[in-house]
Scaffold this motif. Structure first.
Motif, PDB file in Angstrom:
ATOM      1  N   ARG A 167       0.813  -1.219   0.000  1.00 18.24           N
ATOM      2  CA  ARG A 167       0.000   0.000   0.000  1.00 18.24           C
ATOM      3  C   ARG A 167       0.848   1.272   0.000  1.00 18.24           C
ATOM      4  O   ARG A 167       0.544   2.240  -0.709  1.00 18.24           O
ATOM      5  CB  ARG A 167      -0.900  -0.032   1.235  1.00 18.24           C
ATOM      6  CG  ARG A 167      -1.848   1.135   1.376  1.00 18.24           C
ATOM      7  CD  ARG A 167      -2.531   1.068   2.738  1.00 18.24           C
ATOM      8  NE  ARG A 167      -1.552   1.221   3.821  1.00 18.24           N
ATOM      9  CZ  ARG A 167      -1.781   0.854   5.088  1.00 18.24           C
ATOM     10  NH1 ARG A 167      -2.922   0.296   5.427  1.00 18.24           N
ATOM     11  NH2 ARG A 167      -0.843   1.048   6.015  1.00 18.24           N
ATOM     12  N   TYR A 177      -2.353  -4.167  -6.811  1.00 16.82           N
ATOM     13  CA  TYR A 177      -3.658  -3.941  -6.191  1.00 16.82           C
ATOM     14  C   TYR A 177      -4.343  -5.267  -5.849  1.00 16.82           C
ATOM     15  O   TYR A 177      -4.999  -5.383  -4.816  1.00 16.82           O
ATOM     16  CB  TYR A 177      -4.552  -3.128  -7.125  1.00 16.82           C
ATOM     17  CG  TYR A 177      -4.075  -1.717  -7.350  1.00 16.82           C
ATOM     18  CD1 TYR A 177      -4.367  -0.709  -6.440  1.00 16.82           C
ATOM     19  CD2 TYR A 177      -3.320  -1.382  -8.474  1.00 16.82           C
ATOM     20  CE1 TYR A 177      -3.937   0.596  -6.642  1.00 16.82           C
ATOM     21  CE2 TYR A 177      -2.876  -0.083  -8.684  1.00 16.82           C
ATOM     22  CZ  TYR A 177      -3.184   0.898  -7.768  1.00 16.82           C
ATOM     23  OH  TYR A 177      -2.739   2.184  -7.957  1.00 16.82           O
ATOM     24  N   LEU A 227      -2.756  -6.716  -2.710  1.00 10.52           N
ATOM     25  CA  LEU A 227      -3.164  -5.953  -1.536  1.00 10.52           C
ATOM     26  C   LEU A 227      -4.600  -6.302  -1.143  1.00 10.52           C
ATOM     27  O   LEU A 227      -4.893  -6.555   0.041  1.00 10.52           O
ATOM     28  CB  LEU A 227      -3.041  -4.453  -1.824  1.00 10.52           C
ATOM     29  CG  LEU A 227      -3.527  -3.490  -0.738  1.00 10.52           C
ATOM     30  CD1 LEU A 227      -2.799  -3.743   0.572  1.00 10.52           C
ATOM     31  CD2 LEU A 227      -3.327  -2.043  -1.196  1.00 10.52           C
ATOM     32  N   TRP A 262      -9.695  -1.542  -2.565  1.00 10.52           N
ATOM     33  CA  TRP A 262      -8.413  -1.578  -3.279  1.00 10.52           C
ATOM     34  C   TRP A 262      -8.538  -2.266  -4.639  1.00 10.52           C
ATOM     35  O   TRP A 262      -7.850  -1.885  -5.596  1.00 10.52           O
ATOM     36  CB  TRP A 262      -7.352  -2.240  -2.416  1.00 10.52           C
ATOM     37  CG  TRP A 262      -6.900  -1.341  -1.300  1.00 10.52           C
ATOM     38  CD1 TRP A 262      -7.140  -1.483   0.033  1.00 10.52           C
ATOM     39  CD2 TRP A 262      -6.161  -0.113  -1.444  1.00 10.52           C
ATOM     40  NE1 TRP A 262      -6.596  -0.438   0.733  1.00 10.52           N
ATOM     41  CE2 TRP A 262      -6.000   0.415  -0.139  1.00 10.52           C
ATOM     42  CE3 TRP A 262      -5.648   0.584  -2.523  1.00 10.52           C
ATOM     43  CZ2 TRP A 262      -5.316   1.613   0.090  1.00 10.52           C
ATOM     44  CZ3 TRP A 262      -4.982   1.776  -2.293  1.00 10.52           C
ATOM     45  CH2 TRP A 262      -4.811   2.281  -1.010  1.00 10.52           C
TER      46      TRP A 262
END
Length: 582
Positions: free
Chosen positions: A136, A150, A153, A267
């Protein structure tokens, strides 16, 4: 001399405009170089002198050095030396920060491989958060248009925190809930009463110094953008509903921003927005879309934080995870269904567009005589079938949950949709009549419940138990005592069966709360819901349980609902010990 001099004059004449051209283009090249981040020359901290010297002098050969380190890191991973590998991975990210795989591998080792080596729960949490922070706070800064970052995450939020694969998953959830509760809301009391709905008016436009400081911390520490949070919340937190006259209307439900699956949605959505033009990574973009509706489905399954504020030191118990539990959010079913259908619509359109482009390219190749080059396929038949299977399973589970919680009309709506949209699959289920090619609703729903009893995990089993207990008190309020006690008995047997089946599992990972705790919460939920929509029935149930008007029950299974207890001679069912006044 004359020939040599004329040659030099020619070279000079050519050199001047070329130098002027370079000077003219240099500013533009430098600007584009900065925008694209094509080079990175940060010195390596804590590196051995030889590696530090090589990295700063090799220039373009830094890629060769990173390849050597990468090969060594892979060998260390195969040998299980994850700590040594982490140091090499850190150096590689400094040498080649635009290589997404090294970031994701490093985060995985932090959150999954290294964390589980620690028995101390607090230490595990630090490593899990280190993996999330790496992706992040650092990886995205160097790779803002790389969907793999992404996805990794979002996966950490959905799987590592959201699921129960780690024995410490409840601890992770509690700490994350605490962090969000104390930062997204101005105080703990307002958070506990919010049902997880954030005040976006304050977050997007803070007025007081305290609110400004809080929002600044949310943005800087968690990298959450309040305006984008609001977009995600409105997109996935608004459902189509019908009013009392049957007219279609919009109803805001909102996402539960304290739970990790909502942050997985956030996210994954951010990644899709920023990377949608990255044509070379379309396969990862598809994974982002899948992760969104998987997280939505997880939120539907157990996306409600049920807080009990009616206890001493409620805020202290809340921070300790002692006065709340997770439950299903049936109101999320239309929202999840909407997300599934949007993905199916997108996939159908992508397949139609591909077919049209394919035929057009084929026709042009024949017309011009050029070599036929097929267009890029965004969605194939396998992907489409995966989407359809996921939606099909979702509808089945929704029918089960709605049926279990006595939402029969809504369950019937989804049952009709299942039969209409997936007729080829229905003949596999119990309740299908081969001759009439019809399916019996009740038989189908009950078989689904029986199947989940045999195979369900913790979240699914807890949802079924709640549904059985919910329906038990519905029948008691109607005077169907035997049927109500039968549901309690079924719930108890399911609980015992699940507990026996999971005896070999790691302690704390998949075990259920005590049966009495599940019962008490289900009864409280029933009364709370009935007070709003069926006040007459809730009053009748309180009368049957011997409770005062508006009161909440004491802990414990009421005698009238104990399926194994025989009533004492002369005992009146209207006044029963263990529920209210008795």
């Amino acid at each position: 001399m004359g020939e040599s001099g004329s040659r030099k004059a020619l070279y000079l004449a050519l050199m001047v405009p070329l130098l002027l051209g370079v000077a003219f283009a240099q500013d533009r090249l430098n600007t584009r170089r900065g925008e694209l981040n094509v080079s990175f020359l940060e010195p390596l901290p804590n590196a051995p002198p030889l590696l530090k010297f090589a990295s700063e002098t090799l220039g373009g050969f830094r890629g060769v050095l990173s390849t050597v380190l990468w090969m060594r890191a892979n060998n260390l991973q195969m040998e299980g030396k994850v700590y040594e590998m982490m140091q090499l991975s850190e150096w590689i990210t400094k040498l080649q920060p635009h290589m997404p795989r090294v970031w994701t591998d490093r985060a995985w080792n932090l959150g999954y491989n290294i964390s589980v080596k620690h028995t101390d729960i607090e230490e595990r949490w630090k490593w899990v958060m280190a993996g999330i922070s790496l992706l992040r706070d650092e990886a995205i800064q160097f790779n803002p248009h790389e969907p793999e970052i992404y996805h990794e995450l979002a996966w950490h939020f959905q799987h590592k925190m959201g699921h129960d694969a780690d024995a410490a998953h409840r601890h992770y959830k509690r700490l994350w809930i605490n962090e969000m509760s104390t930062n997204l809301w101005p105080d703990l009391k307002s958070c506990m009463l919010s049902e997880g709905k954030v005040d976006f008016k304050t977050l997007t436009n803070p007025q007081t110094s305290a609110d400004k400081q809080r929002v600044r911390y949310v943005v800087e520490h968690y990298k959450l953008d309040p305006r984008r949070m609001k977009q995600v919340d409105q997109e996935y937190g608004t459902v189509d509903d019908k009013d009392d006259n049957g007219n279609l209307t919009k109803r805001y439900v909102g996402l539960e921003w304290r739970l990790p699956e909502t942050h997985a949605i956030y996210w994954a959505w951010i990644g899709e927005q920023k990377c949608r033009e990255n044509a070379d990574r379309r396969d990862i973009l598809k994974k982002l879309r899948r992760l969104i509706f998987q997280s939505m489905n997880l939120a539907r399954e157990r996306g409600r934080i049920i807080v009990n504020p009616h206890v001493p030191d409620a805020e202290g118990l809340y921070l300790g995870g002692k006065n709340y539990d997770l439950g299903p959010r049936l109101e999320f079913i239309p929202m999840v269904d909407k997300a599934f259908r949007e993905q199916l619509t997108w996939a159908n359109k992508a397949m139609s567009d591909f077919q049209r482009k394919y035929e057009e390219a084929e026709r042009m190749a024949k017309k011009t005589g050029n070599r036929f080059v097929p267009p890029t396929m965004d969605v194939g038949s396998d992907t489409m079938e995966t989407f359809r299977n996921a939606h099909h399973n979702f509808l089945r589970q929704s029918i089960r949950d709605l049926y279990m919680h006595n939402h029969i009309p809504e369950a019937m709506v989804h049952f009709k949709a299942l039969c209409a949209e997936y007729p080829d699959k229905m003949h596999h289920y119990v309740g299908y009549d081969v001759q009439t090619k019809t399916m019996d609703f009740n038989t189908f729903a009950l078989d689904m419940i029986d199947e989940e009893m045999r195979t369900g995990g913790r979240g699914v089993t807890a949802s079924i138990l709640s549904g059985f207990l919910f329906k038990a008190y519905y029948y008691l309020a109607l005077g169907e005592d035997d049927r109500g006690r039968g549901h309690v008995l079924a719930a108890q047997r399911l609980y015992d069966r699940y507990s026996t089946r999971k005896t070999d599992a790691e302690v704390g990972r998949v075990d259920l709360p005590a049966f009495t705790a599940l019962h008490d919460q289900a009864l409280k939920d029933w009364l709370t819901n009935a007070d709003k929509v069926m006040p007459t029935m809730s009053a009748q149930l309180r009368k049957r349980l011997g409770m005062k008007e508006g009161a909440m029950p004491n802990p414990g299974l009421p005698n009238i609902m104990n399926p194994l207890r025989k009533p004492k001679p002369g005992e009146k069912p209207e006044l029963v010990p263990g529920a209210g006044n008795g």
